[in-house]
Structures are given as structure tokens and as C-alpha cells.
Motif scaffolding. Sequence first.
Motif, PDB file in Angstrom:
ATOM      1  N   GLN A 576       1.104 -11.533  11.569  1.00 34.88           N
ATOM      2  CA  GLN A 576      -0.109 -11.723  12.367  1.00 34.88           C
ATOM      3  C   GLN A 576      -1.208 -10.720  11.988  1.00 34.88           C
ATOM      4  OE1 GLN A 576       0.779 -11.844  16.563  1.00 34.88           O
ATOM      5  NE2 GLN A 576       2.159 -13.606  16.352  1.00 34.88           N
ATOM      6  N   GLN A 577      -1.159 -10.289  10.753  1.00 35.93           N
ATOM      7  CA  GLN A 577      -2.250  -9.473  10.197  1.00 35.93           C
ATOM      8  C   GLN A 577      -3.152 -10.436   9.417  1.00 35.93           C
ATOM      9  OE1 GLN A 577      -0.849  -6.021   8.066  1.00 35.93           O
ATOM     10  NE2 GLN A 577       0.720  -5.547   9.620  1.00 35.93           N
ATOM     11  N   PHE A 578      -3.949 -11.187  10.163  1.00 30.89           N
ATOM     12  CA  PHE A 578      -4.633 -12.348   9.599  1.00 30.89           C
ATOM     13  C   PHE A 578      -5.758 -11.966   8.642  1.00 30.89           C
ATOM     14  CE2 PHE A 578      -3.014 -13.783  13.803  1.00 30.89           C
ATOM     15  CZ  PHE A 578      -2.024 -14.631  13.315  1.00 30.89           C
ATOM     16  N   GLN A 579      -6.357 -10.798   8.806  1.00 35.35           N
ATOM     17  CA  GLN A 579      -7.426 -10.415   7.870  1.00 35.35           C
ATOM     18  C   GLN A 579      -6.868 -10.214   6.462  1.00 35.35           C
ATOM     19  OE1 GLN A 579      -9.488  -7.034   9.474  1.00 35.35           O
ATOM     20  NE2 GLN A 579     -10.634  -8.261  10.980  1.00 35.35           N
ATOM     21  N   TRP A 580      -5.734  -9.468   6.375  1.00 34.23           N
ATOM     22  CA  TRP A 580      -5.108  -9.291   5.060  1.00 34.23           C
ATOM     23  C   TRP A 580      -4.550 -10.609   4.542  1.00 34.23           C
ATOM     24  CZ3 TRP A 580      -5.892  -5.965   1.531  1.00 34.23           C
ATOM     25  CH2 TRP A 580      -6.210  -4.641   1.829  1.00 34.23           C
ATOM     26  N   ALA A 581      -4.036 -11.417   5.440  1.00 30.45           N
ATOM     27  CA  ALA A 581      -3.514 -12.721   5.012  1.00 30.45           C
ATOM     28  C   ALA A 581      -4.633 -13.567   4.409  1.00 30.45           C
ATOM     29  CB  ALA A 581      -2.864 -13.436   6.202  1.00 30.45           C
ATOM     30  N   GLU A 582      -5.807 -13.527   5.057  1.00 32.76           N
ATOM     31  CA  GLU A 582      -6.948 -14.317   4.539  1.00 32.76           C
ATOM     32  C   GLU A 582      -7.398 -13.816   3.182  1.00 32.76           C
ATOM     33  OE1 GLU A 582     -10.934 -15.025   3.476  1.00 32.76           O
ATOM     34  OE2 GLU A 582     -10.335 -13.112   4.423  1.00 32.76           O
ATOM     35  N   ARG A 583      -7.418 -12.512   2.999  1.00 27.85           N
ATOM     36  CA  ARG A 583      -7.869 -11.945   1.713  1.00 27.85           C
ATOM     37  C   ARG A 583      -6.913 -12.344   0.593  1.00 27.85           C
ATOM     38  NH1 ARG A 583      -9.376  -5.694   2.249  1.00 27.85           N
ATOM     39  NH2 ARG A 583     -10.209  -6.171   0.159  1.00 27.85           N
ATOM     40  N   TRP A 584      -5.604 -12.244   0.849  1.00 33.03           N
ATOM     41  CA  TRP A 584      -4.637 -12.590  -0.201  1.00 33.03           C
ATOM     42  C   TRP A 584      -4.657 -14.084  -0.514  1.00 33.03           C
ATOM     43  CZ3 TRP A 584      -2.653  -9.601  -3.623  1.00 33.03           C
ATOM     44  CH2 TRP A 584      -2.391  -8.232  -3.353  1.00 33.03           C
ATOM     45  N   MET A 585      -4.733 -14.918   0.522  1.00 32.15           N
ATOM     46  CA  MET A 585      -4.751 -16.359   0.280  1.00 32.15           C
ATOM     47  C   MET A 585      -6.025 -16.786  -0.435  1.00 32.15           C
ATOM     48  SD  MET A 585      -3.078 -17.992   3.724  1.00 32.15           S
ATOM     49  CE  MET A 585      -1.350 -17.794   4.108  1.00 32.15           C
ATOM     50  N   SER A 586      -7.126 -16.129  -0.075  1.00 33.13           N
ATOM     51  CA  SER A 586      -8.392 -16.426  -0.755  1.00 33.13           C
ATOM     52  C   SER A 586      -8.300 -16.087  -2.234  1.00 33.13           C
ATOM     53  CB  SER A 586      -9.529 -15.648  -0.091  1.00 33.13           C
ATOM     54  OG  SER A 586     -10.734 -15.797  -0.829  1.00 33.13           O
ATOM     55  N   LYS A 587      -7.683 -14.946  -2.540  1.00 29.71           N
ATOM     56  CA  LYS A 587      -7.532 -14.545  -3.941  1.00 29.71           C
ATOM     57  C   LYS A 587      -6.598 -15.497  -4.683  1.00 29.71           C
ATOM     58  CE  LYS A 587      -9.362 -11.558  -4.933  1.00 29.71           C
ATOM     59  NZ  LYS A 587     -10.782 -11.544  -5.370  1.00 29.71           N
ATOM     60  N   SER A 588      -5.539 -15.927  -4.014  1.00 27.38           N
ATOM     61  CA  SER A 588      -4.615 -16.871  -4.650  1.00 27.38           C
ATOM     62  C   SER A 588      -5.309 -18.188  -4.945  1.00 27.38           C
ATOM     63  CB  SER A 588      -3.414 -17.105  -3.743  1.00 27.38           C
ATOM     64  OG  SER A 588      -2.547 -18.062  -4.289  1.00 27.38           O
ATOM     65  N   LEU A 589      -6.128 -18.645  -3.994  1.00 30.60           N
ATOM     66  CA  LEU A 589      -6.838 -19.901  -4.187  1.00 30.60           C
ATOM     67  C   LEU A 589      -7.835 -19.803  -5.338  1.00 30.60           C
ATOM     68  CD1 LEU A 589      -7.011 -22.705  -2.893  1.00 30.60           C
ATOM     69  CD2 LEU A 589      -8.871 -21.857  -1.458  1.00 30.60           C
ATOM     70  N   ALA A 590      -8.518 -18.651  -5.436  1.00 29.75           N
ATOM     71  CA  ALA A 590      -9.478 -18.464  -6.529  1.00 29.75           C
ATOM     72  C   ALA A 590      -8.767 -18.408  -7.880  1.00 29.75           C
ATOM     73  CB  ALA A 590     -10.271 -17.179  -6.301  1.00 29.75           C
ATOM     74  N   LEU A 591      -7.617 -17.729  -7.947  1.00 26.98           N
ATOM     75  CA  LEU A 591      -6.864 -17.648  -9.212  1.00 26.98           C
ATOM     76  C   LEU A 591      -6.296 -19.009  -9.591  1.00 26.98           C
ATOM     77  CD1 LEU A 591      -4.985 -14.253  -8.623  1.00 26.98           C
ATOM     78  CD2 LEU A 591      -6.687 -14.701 -10.397  1.00 26.98           C
ATOM     79  N   ALA A 592      -5.908 -19.804  -8.585  1.00 23.39           N
ATOM     80  CA  ALA A 592      -5.344 -21.123  -8.879  1.00 23.39           C
ATOM     81  C   ALA A 592      -6.342 -22.015  -9.586  1.00 23.39           C
ATOM     82  CB  ALA A 592      -4.860 -21.778  -7.587  1.00 23.39           C
ATOM     83  N   LYS A 593      -7.624 -21.835  -9.308  1.00 27.82           N
ATOM     84  CA  LYS A 593      -8.643 -22.631  -9.979  1.00 27.82           C
ATOM     85  C   LYS A 593      -8.755 -22.302 -11.460  1.00 27.82           C
ATOM     86  CE  LYS A 593     -11.392 -23.132  -5.757  1.00 27.82           C
ATOM     87  NZ  LYS A 593     -12.698 -22.823  -5.105  1.00 27.82           N
ATOM     88  N   LEU A 594      -8.295 -21.062 -11.835  1.00 27.84           N
ATOM     89  CA  LEU A 594      -8.354 -20.652 -13.242  1.00 27.84           C
ATOM     90  C   LEU A 594      -7.050 -20.934 -13.980  1.00 27.84           C
ATOM     91  CD1 LEU A 594     -10.076 -17.168 -12.739  1.00 27.84           C
ATOM     92  CD2 LEU A 594     -11.143 -19.337 -13.398  1.00 27.84           C
ATOM     93  N   CYS A 595      -6.063 -21.454 -13.231  1.00 31.69           N
ATOM     94  CA  CYS A 595      -4.766 -21.728 -13.849  1.00 31.69           C
ATOM     95  C   CYS A 595      -4.792 -23.113 -14.476  1.00 31.69           C
ATOM     96  CB  CYS A 595      -3.670 -21.641 -12.798  1.00 31.69           C
ATOM     97  SG  CYS A 595      -2.007 -21.834 -13.484  1.00 31.69           S
ATOM     98  N   PRO A 596      -4.572 -23.214 -15.759  1.00 34.90           N
ATOM     99  CA  PRO A 596      -4.621 -24.530 -16.408  1.00 34.90           C
ATOM    100  C   PRO A 596      -3.464 -25.413 -15.959  1.00 34.90           C
ATOM    101  CG  PRO A 596      -3.843 -22.862 -17.950  1.00 34.90           C
ATOM    102  CD  PRO A 596      -4.267 -22.133 -16.716  1.00 34.90           C
TER     103      PRO A 596
END
Length: 620
Positions: A576-596
Motif C-alpha cells: 500500500q505504498q502507492f506512490q512508489w508503486a506508481e513510479r515503478w509501474m510507470s517506468k515499466s510501462l515506458a520501458l515496455a514500449k522500447l522492448c521489441p
Amino acid sequence: QMAAATAKAPVAFSEVPEMPEDAALERLETALREVEAFVSSGASAGQEQQNLCVEAGKLVWSHGCAWRSASQPGTAARWLQRAAGLLASSKDATAVSHAANCWFAAGSCFQSQGLMAEASECACKATRLKPDHLAALLLRLACLVGPLCRAQAPANTEAAEVQQEAATGAAASIEQAHECVAALREHPGLTPAHAAQVAQLLQQQPVQDLALAGLEMLAACLAKEPTDASMEGEGPVGSSLDCLRVVRELGDQAVAKGRPEGELLRYLDLAASLVASSRPKLFDELAAGQRSRQDEVRRLTQTVWNTAQEFGKQSNWPSCAALFEMAQRLLEPLAGKAAGNAPVSLLQGLREFVDARAWCLLMAASARLQHAKEVLGKPQEKGHLLQKAMACLECAHALCGQTGHFGKDFQQDGQLEECLASAVRNRLFMLLVLLEFEVRCVSGNSEQELRRFVDEATVQEAIGIKSLLAMSKIAGAANYRRLAIHCLQRYLRFFVGAGGVINHKQVAAAYREMLALHASRNEGFETFEGIFHLLSGAAGDVQAGGNQADTSYPKDEIAWLVATAWNNGTHFYKLQQFQWAERWMSKSLALAKLCPGDIFSQDLLAAGYTACLRRSSGTD
């Protein structure tokens, strides 16, 4: 015969007389019996009676020599024994010395008849009267060693009692032979010719200890006695080159026969003295382009190097370090700088020896370091080992500095590329730096000091950028986590900050290593951001039409980054540390766009991220 060859008329009392008539012999025999009876009675004799015994001994000695000249060794031996008894009854030191000579001469006669026990007994009596009687010592050794081959040979047909008796006698002979060799080695009159005869004799018997003792005595004799240049190469012994060959043979046999380490170190200590004494001749040979002594030193060093490596494979670090240190000591007398107009052959030889010393010191330091790592609960001993390792490294660094001097001289001759192995020198220097860094880490230096060492070392041209990866592993193993990260950051800065083409394949492993070193998940978030910016830049180059080679980040590494970032977000979501959860998920989503490819479902990731946003904003 060894002893017979060294036997000269020990006492020149008078010219050897003609053989007397039988009647004269009878009269002489009668007179001698009276004198011998007086001596054996133990009555106190005055000076006149002692002089009579000495004169009688001289007369008997002369007749013994006459019988020996007449090829009658048995009769000669009896006369010589009687002469020895008469001369030994005197208190005069000269007469006693002559008595020892008589006993030796009698022993030589027995030896010529094959009566080795009688010959050995006579030699023993000679050494009792005169312990430093060189010829008698040689004779006694020959008598002791001769039967050893027969005593050591298997005798299946003999009874067990006979075999046991032979074995006991052989053991006594071996011990006495060792005593003779020790006495001969300390004898001031021992010549290289005598020592060579002894060594050759001992090589013919099966006892390893005696064979090696003979070679060691020969080497010590050659090292102790300066050699005239005119004798060089005239015989089997007598030159410093011969001595180096003997010591090399000694070392080879000690290694081949698995002798104790202490023996090999003793032989190497002797070899170091020999190399020091032959230094002028070795320099002359190097200048003349000759290689005989240089080859002997090289072969001996190679033997030590191989043996030390075997100890290292067995994790016998003390023995390994001791041998490497002795190897460099063997080469130490060859240190020095040549004149500016020195021949290239001399510079090449000196350069080779300097490099060899530096490598030996490097290996010795490494062995000391490994030993220190295994020392637990003994801080003083560990510190002492690390100090020794550092001393070796400092000496090796100083030797590396000498190579610059040789390099300039080669360049003056226009043969720098041919004579100077710069790649090997750079590799040696890099290994020295890495080993010194590890010694400093194990020694417990402060992180600030170690960072300064890393920064100063890695700006040098000879230290490759890949050494930073090695330093990071060394620091991590020594629990310097932040220092390991610092090394990786400098490594990545070289690629990312240098401009031009970025080799993502080389930096991917470094990034993963850095992420593993972070103490917490959130501590590694900045590293993920740096990777994202790096990948965003590479993607932008590709979209702009850039087709530079080797700029693609490994696909599996990108996938690992996406999965790791998403898992971190899920972890904090559950906490329930949602701020850190949002930051990590946001980064994962951004990296996924660069994954071929279609490894990850963008819709599923977006849905999970949306749910996290609602919980973070409190709308869910």
C-alpha cells in the motif's frame, strides 16, 4: 679409483729403498718387535724413546712404500699399519699427522685389493688422528658408498635374517656417508675436481639423499672457489657456467623426486649466490650475443616457476609465495641499467630479466594475498601477510618503471617494435594495479582512500577500461558496495559520456551488476531512469534514420528490466505504498514500449497501472 687417484706420497721421509735381503728383513723384524712391545706395554717414554719410535716409524714407512712400488699391496699395507702404530705413539703433532697419512696409505692398498671393510677401517683411523684428512675422508666415503648398491638391491633368495642384517648395515653406511659428505663440504682444501668425483660417485648409488647431497656439495664448492678465466671450459668442472648447470640439475632432480620444499629453497639460495658471482660474465655474454649462462638462469627460473604454480594449484600458498620470491631473488643480481651505447642484445637480456622479476613478484604477492584471505581469527598474521604482499607489489612497480629506460634505448636503435613487448608490459601493469587494489580492500582501507585509488589508477593509459569491471567485483567481494557501484558508474560514464557510438551490449551487464549491488529496490530507481534515457536516445537515433552498428540494447535485458520494474511496483502496491508503486509501474510501462516484439501486453500493463493510479489518488 677416486681416493687412489688423489693419493700422493703423504710423507717424504726418504727415498724408497731397494728391497732388502731376507736376513736384513729378519733383523729389522726383530728390532721392530722390540720397539712395538715397548710401545704396547704402556710404559712412560722419554723424549729419546719417542724419537726412537718416530725414526722406527719412518723406516717402516719407507719399506711399506717400497712394497707398494713393487705391486705388493697386501705386504705394503701391513708395513704401513705398523708404521702408523709407531708414529701415533709419539706426542709430536707432526708425527701424529704422519701416522694419519700411513693409515690412509694402508687403506689405499686394501682398496686396490677390493678389501673395502679393511680400507674403511684404515680411513676411519686416519680421520681419528687427523679429522681434516681430505684423502682419508674421500677414501672412507668411497668405501661406504661402494656396497650400497648391493645392499639396496632386492635379494629374494636370501633368508629374512640376512636381508634384515643387510638393511641395517646399509642404514649405518648411509648415515656415515652423510657425515663424510658434510665433513668434505666444510673442508677448506676441497677442490672442484674432488667435489666432482664425489658427486659422480654418489650419482651411481640409489639413495636419493646422498645423490642430491653430492650435487649440492659440488655446487657449493664451485660457488666458494673463484674460477680463473683461463680455466673456463677446460674440464667438466671449474667454471661458473658449470656451477649453474650443477645447481639446475640439482633443482630438477629435487622437483622430479618430490623432495621437501626446504631443500629446493636451499638449492635456490645457492643458485642466487652463483648468479651474483657470475654477474660480470653474464653481462659480457649478453653484450656479445651469447646465451649459455642466460639459458641456464632461464631454465632454473622456469623450473621454480612451474613448481610454484603446482603449489598454487594445491592451495599451498606459503610454499607458492616462498618459491616465487626465491625466483625473483635468483634474478635480482641481474638488475641494473646499461650504458646508452650498450648493444641491443644486452638491453634485450636485461629487459627480459626485469620482466621476469616483476612477474615473480606479482605472483608472490597474489599468493600472499590468498594466504591472508584464509587466515581467520589471526589479525596480526593476516596483516603481516598483506604487508608482504604490498612490499612485493611496490618492488614490482619499481621494476616496471625500469622498462621505460630500456624502451628508450631500443627506440634509439630503431628496434622498439621488435624488442619491447608493450602489450605484455601493459598487461603486467594492469594486473599489478588490480592486485594492489584488492590488497588495499582486504586490508580494510577507507572507502574514500579506495575511491581516490580507483580514480587515479583508471586515468592511466595502460589501465584498460575493463579493469573497472574487475575492480567492481573485487570491491563487492570485500563488502565495499558503494565503491563497487562507483567503479561501475565510471565504467558506464566512459561509454555513455564519451559520445559517438554507444555499445549497449557492453553496458548492459554493467547496469545489471549495478542494480544487484543496490541495498534496496528504491535505491536502484535512478539507475532505471538512466537506462530509460539511454534507450530513449538510442531509439531516437534509429527513428532518425541512424543505422550505426552495435547500438541495440540486448532484447532479453530490456525484457528483464520491464519485468523487474513491474515486480517492484507490484511489491509496493501490496504494501500500500502507492506512490512508489506508481513510479515503478510507470517506468515499466515506458520501458515496455522500447522492448521489441510482443513480449508484454500493453493493455494489461496499462490496466494495472490505471488501477494503481486510482488507489494512489484515493478515488478507488
